[in-house]
Design a protein around this motif. Sequence first.
Motif, short mmCIF file in Angstrom:
data_model
loop_
_atom_site.label_atom_id
_atom_site.label_comp_id
_atom_site.label_asym_id
_atom_site.label_seq_id
_atom_site.Cartn_x
_atom_site.Cartn_y
_atom_site.Cartn_z
N ARG A 10 0.85 -1.20 0.00
CA ARG A 10 0.00 0.00 0.00
C ARG A 10 0.88 1.25 0.00
NH1 ARG A 10 -4.84 -2.23 1.56
NH2 ARG A 10 -4.71 -4.03 2.91
N THR A 12 -0.02 4.09 1.42
CA THR A 12 -0.16 4.61 2.77
C THR A 12 -0.31 3.44 3.73
OG1 THR A 12 -1.28 6.58 1.90
CG2 THR A 12 -1.52 6.13 4.26
N LYS A 13 0.52 3.41 4.77
CA LYS A 13 0.51 2.30 5.72
C LYS A 13 -0.80 2.26 6.51
CE LYS A 13 3.11 0.34 9.59
NZ LYS A 13 1.96 -0.11 10.31
N LYS A 15 -2.05 0.14 9.77
CA LYS A 15 -1.54 -0.72 10.83
C LYS A 15 -2.13 -2.12 10.73
CE LYS A 15 -0.97 -1.10 15.77
NZ LYS A 15 -1.31 -0.58 17.08
N THR A 18 -0.50 -3.87 6.02
CA THR A 18 0.37 -3.35 4.97
C THR A 18 1.65 -4.17 4.89
OG1 THR A 18 -0.50 -1.13 5.35
CG2 THR A 18 1.55 -1.28 4.11
N ASN A 58 8.44 2.85 10.40
CA ASN A 58 7.01 2.98 10.71
C ASN A 58 6.31 1.66 11.03
OD1 ASN A 58 7.08 5.84 10.23
ND2 ASN A 58 7.11 5.35 8.05
N PHE A 59 7.05 0.60 11.32
CA PHE A 59 6.47 -0.70 11.70
C PHE A 59 7.07 -1.12 13.04
CE2 PHE A 59 5.74 -0.64 7.23
CZ PHE A 59 4.79 -1.60 6.92
N GLY A 75 -0.08 -7.87 9.61
CA GLY A 75 1.11 -7.10 9.27
C GLY A 75 2.40 -7.88 9.37
#
Length: 122
Positions: A10, A12-13, A15, A18, A58-59, A75
């Motif tokens: 994606r 845009t992530k 939560k 993605t 961001n993960f 995820g």
Amino acid sequence: MGYGLEDAVRKTKIKGSTAIPPGKYRLGLNTYGAMNARYKRKFPKIHRGMIEIMQIPNFKYVYIHIGNHIGDTSGCVLVGNKMALVDGDYEIYQSKKAYVALYEKLVEMMVNGEVFIEVISK
């Protein structure tokens, strides 16, 4: 070794929904949390912690674990020995067997040094 299954790519992530962005990431053992406790009970002879894919921008808490379809990923990356396309989505099978084999190899490698996974976008 087998197949991996993860969420959709994606822009845009979202939560838990993605795919991991392309890159090279270090693997580590996460020894806390509810999933770690479940796997410790499920695999008492081999479990030393969840295999976590570290330092993904961001993960957080991205693990390699068992499951069969996209709804099981949250995820993370699922592993299996067989794969099929079912109603437009991929599913993997024999996940527990594949996980144990991969887990034992990766933990042995991590004991001897750093281990990395490379995610490539197609």
